[in-house]
Scaffold this active site. Structure first.
Site, PDB file in Angstrom:
ATOM      1  N   TRP A  69       0.830  -1.216   0.000  1.00  0.00           N
ATOM      2  CA  TRP A  69       0.000   0.000   0.000  1.00  0.00           C
ATOM      3  C   TRP A  69       0.863   1.264   0.000  1.00  0.00           C
ATOM      4  O   TRP A  69       0.366   2.347  -0.223  1.00  0.00           O
ATOM      5  CB  TRP A  69      -0.979   0.011   1.172  1.00  0.00           C
ATOM      6  CG  TRP A  69      -0.391  -0.349   2.486  1.00  0.00           C
ATOM      7  CD1 TRP A  69       0.159   0.502   3.385  1.00  0.00           C
ATOM      8  CD2 TRP A  69      -0.308  -1.653   3.065  1.00  0.00           C
ATOM      9  NE1 TRP A  69       0.595  -0.185   4.483  1.00  0.00           N
ATOM     10  CE2 TRP A  69       0.318  -1.516   4.319  1.00  0.00           C
ATOM     11  CE3 TRP A  69      -0.699  -2.933   2.646  1.00  0.00           C
ATOM     12  CZ2 TRP A  69       0.562  -2.603   5.155  1.00  0.00           C
ATOM     13  CZ3 TRP A  69      -0.455  -4.007   3.475  1.00  0.00           C
ATOM     14  CH2 TRP A  69       0.168  -3.847   4.705  1.00  0.00           C
TER      15      TRP A  69
ATOM     16  N   GLU B 165      -5.346   0.252   6.226  1.00  0.00           N
ATOM     17  CA  GLU B 165      -5.539   0.688   7.615  1.00  0.00           C
ATOM     18  C   GLU B 165      -6.574  -0.180   8.327  1.00  0.00           C
ATOM     19  O   GLU B 165      -6.401  -0.568   9.473  1.00  0.00           O
ATOM     20  CB  GLU B 165      -5.974   2.161   7.666  1.00  0.00           C
ATOM     21  CG  GLU B 165      -4.824   3.129   7.484  1.00  0.00           C
ATOM     22  CD  GLU B 165      -3.773   2.997   8.577  1.00  0.00           C
ATOM     23  OE1 GLU B 165      -4.123   2.697   9.719  1.00  0.00           O
ATOM     24  OE2 GLU B 165      -2.584   3.178   8.273  1.00  0.00           O
TER      25      GLU B 165
ATOM     26  N   LEU C 111      -8.782 -13.051   8.883  1.00  0.00           N
ATOM     27  CA  LEU C 111      -8.353 -11.770   9.456  1.00  0.00           C
ATOM     28  C   LEU C 111      -9.097 -11.476  10.758  1.00  0.00           C
ATOM     29  O   LEU C 111      -8.633 -10.688  11.572  1.00  0.00           O
ATOM     30  CB  LEU C 111      -8.626 -10.615   8.477  1.00  0.00           C
ATOM     31  CG  LEU C 111      -7.652 -10.434   7.312  1.00  0.00           C
ATOM     32  CD1 LEU C 111      -8.121  -9.327   6.399  1.00  0.00           C
ATOM     33  CD2 LEU C 111      -6.251 -10.102   7.841  1.00  0.00           C
TER      34      LEU C 111
ATOM     35  N   TYR D  56     -12.382 -10.255  13.283  1.00  0.00           N
ATOM     36  CA  TYR D  56     -13.067  -8.957  13.481  1.00  0.00           C
ATOM     37  C   TYR D  56     -13.851  -8.575  12.219  1.00  0.00           C
ATOM     38  O   TYR D  56     -13.570  -7.571  11.569  1.00  0.00           O
ATOM     39  CB  TYR D  56     -12.064  -7.863  13.875  1.00  0.00           C
ATOM     40  CG  TYR D  56     -11.347  -8.161  15.165  1.00  0.00           C
ATOM     41  CD1 TYR D  56     -11.923  -7.845  16.393  1.00  0.00           C
ATOM     42  CD2 TYR D  56     -10.112  -8.782  15.150  1.00  0.00           C
ATOM     43  CE1 TYR D  56     -11.272  -8.140  17.582  1.00  0.00           C
ATOM     44  CE2 TYR D  56      -9.453  -9.088  16.333  1.00  0.00           C
ATOM     45  CZ  TYR D  56     -10.037  -8.763  17.542  1.00  0.00           C
ATOM     46  OH  TYR D  56      -9.398  -9.056  18.705  1.00  0.00           O
TER      47      TYR D  56
ATOM     48  N   TYR E 256      -8.610   8.231  14.531  1.00  0.00           N
ATOM     49  CA  TYR E 256      -7.309   7.731  14.093  1.00  0.00           C
ATOM     50  C   TYR E 256      -7.338   7.362  12.613  1.00  0.00           C
ATOM     51  O   TYR E 256      -6.477   7.776  11.829  1.00  0.00           O
ATOM     52  CB  TYR E 256      -6.859   6.502  14.909  1.00  0.00           C
ATOM     53  CG  TYR E 256      -5.818   5.730  14.130  1.00  0.00           C
ATOM     54  CD1 TYR E 256      -4.532   6.248  13.993  1.00  0.00           C
ATOM     55  CD2 TYR E 256      -6.137   4.558  13.440  1.00  0.00           C
ATOM     56  CE1 TYR E 256      -3.584   5.609  13.200  1.00  0.00           C
ATOM     57  CE2 TYR E 256      -5.207   3.915  12.646  1.00  0.00           C
ATOM     58  CZ  TYR E 256      -3.938   4.439  12.535  1.00  0.00           C
ATOM     59  OH  TYR E 256      -3.011   3.825  11.739  1.00  0.00           O
TER      60      TYR E 256
ATOM     61  N   CYS F 195      10.852   0.693  18.736  1.00  0.00           N
ATOM     62  CA  CYS F 195      10.329   1.019  20.067  1.00  0.00           C
ATOM     63  C   CYS F 195       9.210   0.036  20.422  1.00  0.00           C
ATOM     64  O   CYS F 195       8.048   0.399  20.568  1.00  0.00           O
ATOM     65  CB  CYS F 195       9.823   2.462  20.082  1.00  0.00           C
ATOM     66  SG  CYS F 195       9.502   3.051  21.747  1.00  0.00           S
TER      67      CYS F 195
ATOM     68  N   CYS G 124      16.759   0.671  21.999  1.00  0.00           N
ATOM     69  CA  CYS G 124      17.173   2.068  22.179  1.00  0.00           C
ATOM     70  C   CYS G 124      18.542   2.341  21.561  1.00  0.00           C
ATOM     71  O   CYS G 124      18.817   3.460  21.131  1.00  0.00           O
ATOM     72  CB  CYS G 124      17.170   2.424  23.663  1.00  0.00           C
ATOM     73  SG  CYS G 124      15.563   2.155  24.440  1.00  0.00           S
TER      74      CYS G 124
ATOM     75  N   CYS H 235      18.001   3.395  18.090  1.00  0.00           N
ATOM     76  CA  CYS H 235      16.835   4.268  17.889  1.00  0.00           C
ATOM     77  C   CYS H 235      17.287   5.654  17.394  1.00  0.00           C
ATOM     78  O   CYS H 235      18.165   6.281  17.998  1.00  0.00           O
ATOM     79  CB  CYS H 235      16.068   4.397  19.199  1.00  0.00           C
ATOM     80  SG  CYS H 235      14.685   5.550  19.064  1.00  0.00           S
TER      81      CYS H 235
ATOM     82  N   CYS I 191      14.864  11.087  23.796  1.00  0.00           N
ATOM     83  CA  CYS I 191      13.808  10.315  24.470  1.00  0.00           C
ATOM     84  C   CYS I 191      13.866  10.488  25.992  1.00  0.00           C
ATOM     85  O   CYS I 191      14.869  10.174  26.637  1.00  0.00           O
ATOM     86  CB  CYS I 191      13.943   8.842  24.099  1.00  0.00           C
ATOM     87  SG  CYS I 191      12.745   7.794  24.924  1.00  0.00           S
TER      88      CYS I 191
HETATM   89 FE1  SF4 Z   1      11.659   3.953  22.281  1.00  0.00          FE
HETATM   90 FE2  SF4 Z   1      12.902   5.954  23.521  1.00  0.00          FE
HETATM   91 FE3  SF4 Z   1      14.098   3.590  23.304  1.00  0.00          FE
HETATM   92 FE4  SF4 Z   1      13.743   5.093  21.139  1.00  0.00          FE
HETATM   93  S1  SF4 Z   1      15.013   5.542  22.906  1.00  0.00           S
HETATM   94  S2  SF4 Z   1      13.368   2.881  21.321  1.00  0.00           S
HETATM   95  S3  SF4 Z   1      11.779   6.072  21.588  1.00  0.00           S
HETATM   96  S4  SF4 Z   1      12.241   4.023  24.459  1.00  0.00           S
END
Ligand code: SF4
Length: 380
Positions: free
Chosen positions: A40, A53, A96, A98, A136, A216, A223, A226, A232
């Protein structure tokens, strides 16, 4: 990037425009390089994004992909979906779960044809007025397909955003969700060209969701890799495992249900189309009941007799199946059963159907599992 101390000083870090700009840039740069190649995303028309979605609600992306491709092949636009035969649509959706999602899409497609010339509406209010589309979904469809600056908030972004801003309050509370919706809105790119999807809301919203799906994650967020780690707040405070906080734990209840395998002398199975107003309405299933219609085997026997007439004999349990539905952990006890006497013709909605016929009819999840088991074991 360095974590701002503002979140503990009464002035939330999310109010810091420079901090938000760093988070935004981190997400967009990362997404440009790491976005998954999903069907998509290749041609993100509002219709295709809408289908993706809805399918991705409560369902893993990897599961959705083949369903999405088959669905788009069969119903390439809203007009084709509006014209769909409901039974065929349910068969396409089978697996699927629901199923209300598919019914709502069908109803929405009819409205799109009737009120919007067959094109998914690009006005937020019009999108929100369609069946099955909430705040949403409307925001996701219009931002992803048309780069409109609309916020989103779903499971992944609740987790990512609450960690980023270091939200310690429970995300079950309305005030927390309001805070997160506000943050989602504040995080949207301020200045962007409507045609620049790569630096606009289309990518920002997908980047936040993608980060939640890939980096995350609920447990053991990655992290170290990330792209927004330095900004963060949860990481700075070592609270990744505690955020998002929840107050309400789902309490599961054990529940027993009962099903019967009844065949005729032509090797066909007794089934019925599930009546409207109940779960799996319109799908096919073997005779099955649970509380309050069938609290135990004797009660189930009575239920079968009332529905089928004649004399019913419940033989042994040939299979037990476990599955979960909302808060229930269900054990389905499947009996072999025979029916003698009574009127030859069965009352509606009961029918005998061959396994081949059942392959082309939409079935409830447990109904399909049971049919597959019966076939695999050459049960007759
Ligand atoms: Fe999630 Fe913060 Fe870790 Fe990034 S640093 S993965 S936003 S908890």
């Amino acid at each position: 990037m360095s974590p701002s101390p503002a979140s503990t000083a009464g002035d939330p870090v999310s109010n810091d425009a420079r901090w938000r700009a760093r988070v935004r840039k981190g997400l967009l740069d990362w997404f440009a390089e790491h976005a998954r190649d999903l069907p998509w995303r290749r041609d993100p028309t509002p219709y295709r994004v809408w289908v993706s979605e809805i399918m991705c609600q409560q369902t893993q992306v990897a599961t959705v992909v083949p369903y999405f491709l088959r669905f788009l092949d069969r119903y390439p636009d809203a007009a084709a979906l509006a014209d769909a035969d409901e039974s065929e649509l349910m068969r396409m959706w089978e697996g699927l779960g629901y199923y209300r999602r598919a019914r709502s899409m069908h109803a929405a497609a009819k409205q799109i044809v009737e009120n919007h010339n067959g094109e998914f509406p690009l006005q937020y209010r019009d999108a929100l007025a369609l069946p099955g589309i909430g705040r949403y979904t409307a925001g996701a469809i219009l931002s992803i397909s048309s780069n409109l600056p609309l916020p989103i908030l779903e499971g992944n972004t609740i987790r990512v955003f609450s960690r980023l801003i270091g939200l310690r309050d429970s995300v079950d509370e309305k005030a927390s969700l309001d805070t997160l919706w506000d943050f989602s809105e504040q995080l949207l790119p301020r200045k962007f060209s409507p045609t620049d999807r790569a630096r606009g809301p289309a990518s920002l919203n997908q980047a936040a969701m993608e980060l939640g799906a890939l980096v995350c994650t609920p447990r053991d967020p990655k992290c170290l890799i990330c792209p927004v780690a330095k900004a963060c707040q949860a990481r700075a405070a070592g609270l990744q495992a505690e955020i998002p906080a929840k107050t309400q734990k789902m309490k599961y209840e054990a529940r027993s249900e009962y099903a019967a395998l009844v065949s005729d002398n032509q090797g066909r199975w007794l089934v019925r189309q599930i009546p409207p107003g109940t779960r799996f309405a319109g799908m096919w299933d073997f005779p099955k009941a649970g509380p309050p219609d069938a609290n135990d085997a004797e009660h189930f026997h009575q239920w079968l007799t009332n529905h089928l007439g004649g004399r019913i004999q419940l033989d042994e349990v040939v299979k037990t199946m476990k599955h979960a539905v909302t808060k229930y952990r269900i054990t389905l006890n499947v009996y072999r059963a025979t029916r003698t006497g009574g009127p030859k013709a069965l009352a509606e909605p009961w029918k005998f159907r061959t396994p081949d016929q059942l392959k082309h009819l939409p079935m409830s999840t447990t109904g399909r599992r049971l049919l597959n088991w019966v076939e695999k074991n050459q049960f007759s």
